[in-house]
Write an enzyme that holds these catalytic residues in place. Structure first.
Site, PDB file in Angstrom:
ATOM      1  CE  LYS A   1      -0.796   0.336   5.017  1.00  0.00           C
ATOM      2  NZ  LYS A   1      -1.822   0.446   6.069  1.00  0.00           N
TER       3      LYS A   1
ATOM      4  CD  GLU B   1      20.351  -2.935  19.552  1.00  0.00           C
ATOM      5  OE1 GLU B   1      19.410  -3.753  19.604  1.00  0.00           O
ATOM      6  OE2 GLU B   1      20.520  -2.163  18.600  1.00  0.00           O
TER       7      GLU B   1
ATOM      8  CG  HIS C   1      12.294   1.909  21.494  1.00  0.00           C
ATOM      9  ND1 HIS C   1      13.161   2.807  22.089  1.00  0.00           N
ATOM     10  CD2 HIS C   1      13.069   1.043  20.792  1.00  0.00           C
ATOM     11  CE1 HIS C   1      14.398   2.496  21.744  1.00  0.00           C
ATOM     12  NE2 HIS C   1      14.378   1.423  20.966  1.00  0.00           N
TER      13      HIS C   1
ATOM     14  NE  ARG D   1      13.766  -2.272  22.771  1.00  0.00           N
ATOM     15  CZ  ARG D   1      13.895  -2.424  21.457  1.00  0.00           C
ATOM     16  NH1 ARG D   1      12.855  -2.753  20.730  1.00  0.00           N
ATOM     17  NH2 ARG D   1      15.061  -2.270  20.886  1.00  0.00           N
TER      18      ARG D   1
ATOM     19  NE  ARG E   1      10.989  -6.499  18.584  1.00  0.00           N
ATOM     20  CZ  ARG E   1      11.865  -5.603  18.125  1.00  0.00           C
ATOM     21  NH1 ARG E   1      12.921  -5.994  17.426  1.00  0.00           N
ATOM     22  NH2 ARG E   1      11.708  -4.326  18.344  1.00  0.00           N
TER      23      ARG E   1
HETATM   24  P1  FAD Z   1       7.119  -4.041   7.473  1.00  0.00           P
HETATM   25  O1  FAD Z   1       8.543  -3.778   7.220  1.00  0.00           O
HETATM   26  O2  FAD Z   1       6.407  -3.085   8.340  1.00  0.00           O
HETATM   27  O3  FAD Z   1       6.378  -4.092   6.068  1.00  0.00           O
HETATM   28  C1  FAD Z   1       4.975  -4.143   5.974  1.00  0.00           C
HETATM   29  C2  FAD Z   1       4.585  -4.021   4.524  1.00  0.00           C
HETATM   30  O4  FAD Z   1       3.200  -4.342   4.381  1.00  0.00           O
HETATM   31  C3  FAD Z   1       4.766  -2.634   3.952  1.00  0.00           C
HETATM   32  O5  FAD Z   1       5.288  -2.774   2.651  1.00  0.00           O
HETATM   33  C4  FAD Z   1       3.344  -2.091   3.883  1.00  0.00           C
HETATM   34  O6  FAD Z   1       3.132  -1.129   2.883  1.00  0.00           O
HETATM   35  C5  FAD Z   1       2.572  -3.364   3.577  1.00  0.00           C
HETATM   36  N1  FAD Z   1       1.154  -3.323   3.914  1.00  0.00           N
HETATM   37  C6  FAD Z   1       0.583  -3.173   5.130  1.00  0.00           C
HETATM   38  N2  FAD Z   1      -0.766  -3.213   5.035  1.00  0.00           N
HETATM   39  C7  FAD Z   1      -1.053  -3.403   3.721  1.00  0.00           C
HETATM   40  C8  FAD Z   1      -2.263  -3.519   2.984  1.00  0.00           C
HETATM   41  N3  FAD Z   1      -3.478  -3.424   3.555  1.00  0.00           N
HETATM   42  N4  FAD Z   1      -2.186  -3.714   1.652  1.00  0.00           N
HETATM   43  C9  FAD Z   1      -0.974  -3.778   1.021  1.00  0.00           C
HETATM   44  N5  FAD Z   1       0.200  -3.661   1.669  1.00  0.00           N
HETATM   45  C10 FAD Z   1       0.162  -3.484   3.003  1.00  0.00           C
HETATM   46  N6  FAD Z   1      13.909  -4.368  14.334  1.00  0.00           N
HETATM   47  C11 FAD Z   1      15.150  -4.889  14.379  1.00  0.00           C
HETATM   48  O7  FAD Z   1      15.310  -6.107  14.357  1.00  0.00           O
HETATM   49  N7  FAD Z   1      16.229  -4.058  14.444  1.00  0.00           N
HETATM   50  C12 FAD Z   1      16.122  -2.703  14.452  1.00  0.00           C
HETATM   51  O8  FAD Z   1      17.122  -1.993  14.484  1.00  0.00           O
HETATM   52  C13 FAD Z   1      14.826  -2.138  14.411  1.00  0.00           C
HETATM   53  N8  FAD Z   1      14.647  -0.800  14.417  1.00  0.00           N
HETATM   54  C14 FAD Z   1      13.386  -0.286  14.241  1.00  0.00           C
HETATM   55  C15 FAD Z   1      13.223   1.090  14.104  1.00  0.00           C
HETATM   56  C16 FAD Z   1      11.977   1.624  13.859  1.00  0.00           C
HETATM   57  C17 FAD Z   1      11.809   3.115  13.722  1.00  0.00           C
HETATM   58  C18 FAD Z   1      10.849   0.762  13.749  1.00  0.00           C
HETATM   59  C19 FAD Z   1       9.480   1.318  13.480  1.00  0.00           C
HETATM   60  C20 FAD Z   1      11.002  -0.602  13.907  1.00  0.00           C
HETATM   61  C21 FAD Z   1      12.264  -1.140  14.142  1.00  0.00           C
HETATM   62  N9  FAD Z   1      12.460  -2.511  14.256  1.00  0.00           N
HETATM   63  C22 FAD Z   1      13.721  -3.021  14.331  1.00  0.00           C
HETATM   64  C23 FAD Z   1      11.342  -3.435  14.068  1.00  0.00           C
HETATM   65  C24 FAD Z   1      11.380  -3.951  12.622  1.00  0.00           C
HETATM   66  O9  FAD Z   1      11.795  -2.907  11.771  1.00  0.00           O
HETATM   67  C25 FAD Z   1      10.047  -4.463  12.155  1.00  0.00           C
HETATM   68  O10 FAD Z   1       9.467  -5.303  13.103  1.00  0.00           O
HETATM   69  C26 FAD Z   1      10.222  -5.266  10.860  1.00  0.00           C
HETATM   70  O11 FAD Z   1      10.959  -4.509   9.933  1.00  0.00           O
HETATM   71  C27 FAD Z   1       8.884  -5.647  10.294  1.00  0.00           C
HETATM   72  O12 FAD Z   1       9.099  -6.180   9.014  1.00  0.00           O
HETATM   73  P2  FAD Z   1       7.865  -6.756   8.196  1.00  0.00           P
HETATM   74  O13 FAD Z   1       8.401  -7.160   6.879  1.00  0.00           O
HETATM   75  O14 FAD Z   1       7.150  -7.741   9.007  1.00  0.00           O
HETATM   76  O15 FAD Z   1       6.870  -5.486   8.053  1.00  0.00           O
HETATM   77  C1  SIN Z   2      16.536   0.229  18.216  1.00  0.00           C
HETATM   78  O1  SIN Z   2      17.414   0.512  17.401  1.00  0.00           O
HETATM   79  O2  SIN Z   2      16.510   0.613  19.389  1.00  0.00           O
HETATM   80  C2  SIN Z   2      15.407  -0.609  17.738  1.00  0.00           C
HETATM   81  C3  SIN Z   2      15.845  -1.995  17.717  1.00  0.00           C
HETATM   82  C4  SIN Z   2      14.682  -2.892  17.674  1.00  0.00           C
HETATM   83  O3  SIN Z   2      13.535  -2.460  17.811  1.00  0.00           O
HETATM   84  O4  SIN Z   2      14.900  -4.097  17.532  1.00  0.00           O
END
Ligand code: FAD
Ligand code: SIN
Length: 561
Positions: A51, A129, A246, A292, A388
């Site tokens: 999306k 971390e 967080h 955390r 987590r």
């Molecule tokens: P996402 O990466 O969130 O992807 C979801 C996808 O689904 C997107 O492309 C979105 O557009 C799509 N989507 C959603 N709803 C729909 C719909 N209705 N129709 C079509 N498409 C849709 N984790 C770590 O391990 N290390 C880190 O350093 C870390 N840092 C973070 C920093 C931030 C700021 C955030 C927010 C999170 C962080 N996390 C970290 C957590 C981690 O980034 C996420 O848990 C992980 O990337 C999720 O991946 P995913 O592929 O499951 O979902």
């Molecule tokens: C962070 O960099 O503090 C986020 C890491 C995570 O959510 O796993």
């Protein structure tokens, strides 16, 4: 009417047209979706839907890094122990074992595809971390790890001709027929056209739901769509009470709660209350590197005790050149808000960050609904338990994205989908579409209710209030909608209610779930997972919305919500 035939409902004016077709459908293009699509492309045609902007996801913003047992001082058994400990006894050990054992191969593979993780003296730099007993966090460009991983995965996906990536395509609902998920109902956000996309198997990788809270580190698209649509389709949601907050998001009235990575504390950053006092040593022997949930609640207590809306993160005692080199994105973002972190303390407070709960899956990403698989943050495989371990989710996306894809191809090869009988648009048609009156206002009210009543500290009273309000909104929204905003608000209300119901059900405090009225951890029978499935829908879905049943998944014994 069964949940299956209810799942996708369309208005007469917006009957679905015939869209493109594929063998496999991946909903989402973060790390989990991309890794799943790459695996699936070896076995058939894949459509990957996103999306909004095709690159937008939580994955791309990940800062701290990816945890993986590859350093000389580490091994998978230690990574397993740390993960289980952080999960407060509610991890599924089998899932954690899969994560830590397959993680190194997934990272090595990413490196062969071109990922450039930071090195020191020719060797990979492993950072520390919170709650990790070893330095095991790989990073890229200091604090741009997610960006690097998405860059590499997206380039690999683009090389594979069997993958078609459709950006600005919003998935409205799953299409279920004969008790099996057989595709999805999709809205083209540019043209407004809606169509059914049939597939032999569907993999949900839609990420988290942080946007249901007024303060969140998540991007605007984290609205819990996948959890809501799986729930409406009849799949089981698990552990929805476990939301990770967080500890350190930027607190400025003029800025969104931008994340200040835990890695900053890993490099020696300190937490001070508004009187300038260091306080973490009063809450946990590991100080600022405590788990955390403990750091977040300690900050909450300090804020309450000092009647303040924030505390401070202090790195002014560290070398300025090192800070700028190690955290370039964070340094420049703070400067944009007129904070030079090398000279001033940064105002921070906790923010909703990660959903431990989600669509229940087995070790291969299979959900309780045949034909539907889930991976990444939308899923609950049991790797995170009640809390987590930092930096485990990027790894989870890679490991379980690939696994879900393998399970989906095996399922398709068995011919389970063969007698596909898709509902016609007439079957899916359930009355005229409508729009949410003042959707922005409802969205904002929902986020405030969730923050105030289903937040870091919950009580029976706050949760009863929240479930009552959320149920009323859910009833009012029990109609088909045609705009992305309205559809997202409906999903957020539904997911918010599931979180509130599960939090009300769990009468103890464990990990990220803290009940001020039940502060004890080890009450009898606490070691269970909550499961939630929509009851059969009532005959008049507009006026009557049944509460979901919350059950203990270990005993299977139903408990009234
Ligand atoms: P996402 O990466 O969130 O992807 C979801 C996808 O689904 C997107 O492309 C979105 O557009 C799509 N989507 C959603 N709803 C729909 C719909 N209705 N129709 C079509 N498409 C849709 N984790 C770590 O391990 N290390 C880190 O350093 C870390 N840092 C973070 C920093 C931030 C700021 C955030 C927010 C999170 C962080 N996390 C970290 C957590 C981690 O980034 C996420 O848990 C992980 O990337 C999720 O991946 P995913 O592929 O499951 O979902
Ligand atoms: C962070 O960099 O503090 C986020 C890491 C995570 O959510 O796993």
């Amino acid at each position: 009417m069964s949940p299956a035939s209810q799942t996708a409902r369309l208005s007469r004016s917006t009957r679905p047209a015939q869209g493109p077709s594929a063998d496999f459908l991946v909903i989402g293009s973060g790390v989990a979706g991309l890794r799943a699509a790459i695996e699936l492309s070896r076995h058939g045609r894949v459509i990957m839907l996103t999306k909004g902007h095709p690159l937008e996801s939580s994955s791309i913003y990940a800062q701290g890094g990816v945890a993986v047992a590859l350093s000389e001082e580490d091994d998978v058994a230690i990574h397993l122990t740390d993960t289980v400990k952080a999960g407060h006894g509610l991890c599924r050990e089998e899932a954690v074992r899969v994560l830590v054992e397959e993680g190194p191969a997934r990272i090595q593979e990413l490196i062969t595809w071109g990922a450039r993780f930071d090195k020191v003296g020719g060797k990979f730099a492993f950072a520390r971390e919170a709650a990790h007993s070893r330095s095991r966090i790989l990073r890229a460009r200091g604090d741009a790890t997610g960006n690097e991983m998405v860059r590499v995965l997206m380039a690999e996906a683009r090389r594979r001709k069997m993958i078609q990536h459709l950006g600005r395509h919003f998935t409205v609902d799953l299409v279920v027929a004969d008790g099996r998920c057989r595709g999805a109902l999709v809205l083209n956000e540019v043209t407004g056209a809606r169509f059914i996309l049939p597939a032999q198997a569907v993999i949900l990788t839609t990420g988290g739901a942080g946007q249901v809270y007024a303060r969140t580190t998540n991007p605007p698209n984290a609205t819990g769509d996948g959890m809501a649509m799986a729930y409406r389709a009849g799949a089981v949601l698990e552990d929805m009470e476990f939301v990770q907050f967080h500890p350190t998001a930027l607190y400025l009235p003029s800025s969104p709660p931008f994340l200040l990575s835990e890695a900053i504390r890993g490099e020696g950053g300190e937490l001070r209350n508004i009187k300038g006092e260091l306080f973490m040593h009063r809450y946990h022997p590991a100080g600022t590197l405590a788990p955390r949930d403990i750091v977040a609640r300690a900050i909450w207590s300090e804020m309450a005790a000092t009647r303040s809306r924030h505390v401070y993160l202090d790195v002014t005692h560290l070398d300025a050149a090192f800070i700028k080199r190690r955290f370039p994105t964070i340094y420049s973002t703070c400067l944009r808000y007129d904070i030079d972190m090398t000279e001033e303390w940064i105002p921070v407070s906790p923010s909703a960050h990660y959903m431990m709960g989600g669509v229940k899956t087995d070790m291969m990403g299979a959900t309780s609904l045949p034909g539907l698989f889930a991976a990444g943050e939308v899923a609950c495989s049991g790797v995170h338990g009640a809390n987590r371990l930092a930096s485990n989710s990027l790894l989870e996306g890679l490991v379980f994205g690939a696994r879900a894809a393998r399970a989906a191809t095996a399922d398709a090869a068995r011919g389970a989908h063969a007698s596909a009988l898709l509902p016609s648009s007439r079957d899916l048609d359930a009355g005229p579409s409508a729009e949410v009156e003042d959707a922005d206002k409802l969205r904002s009210s929902l986020r405030r209710v969730m923050w105030g009543k289903v937040g870091l500290v919950r009580t029976r009273d706050s949760l009863v209030g929240a479930t009552g309000q959320l149920s009323r909104w859910e009833r009012a929204l029990n109609r088909p909608f045609t705009t992305r905003l309205a559809l997202e608000v409906k999903n957020m209300v539904q997911v918010g209610r599931c979180m509130a119901e599960a939090a009300l059900w769990r009468e103890n405090s464990v990990g990220a779930h803290y009940r001020a009225d039940f502060p004890d951890h080890r009450r009898p029978g606490w070691k269970v997972h909550s499961g939630m499935q929509q009851d059969d829908l009532p005959a008049d879905p507009v006026h009557e919305t049944k509460r979901p049943r919350v059950v203990s998944l270990r005993t299977g014994k139903a408990k009234p919500a």
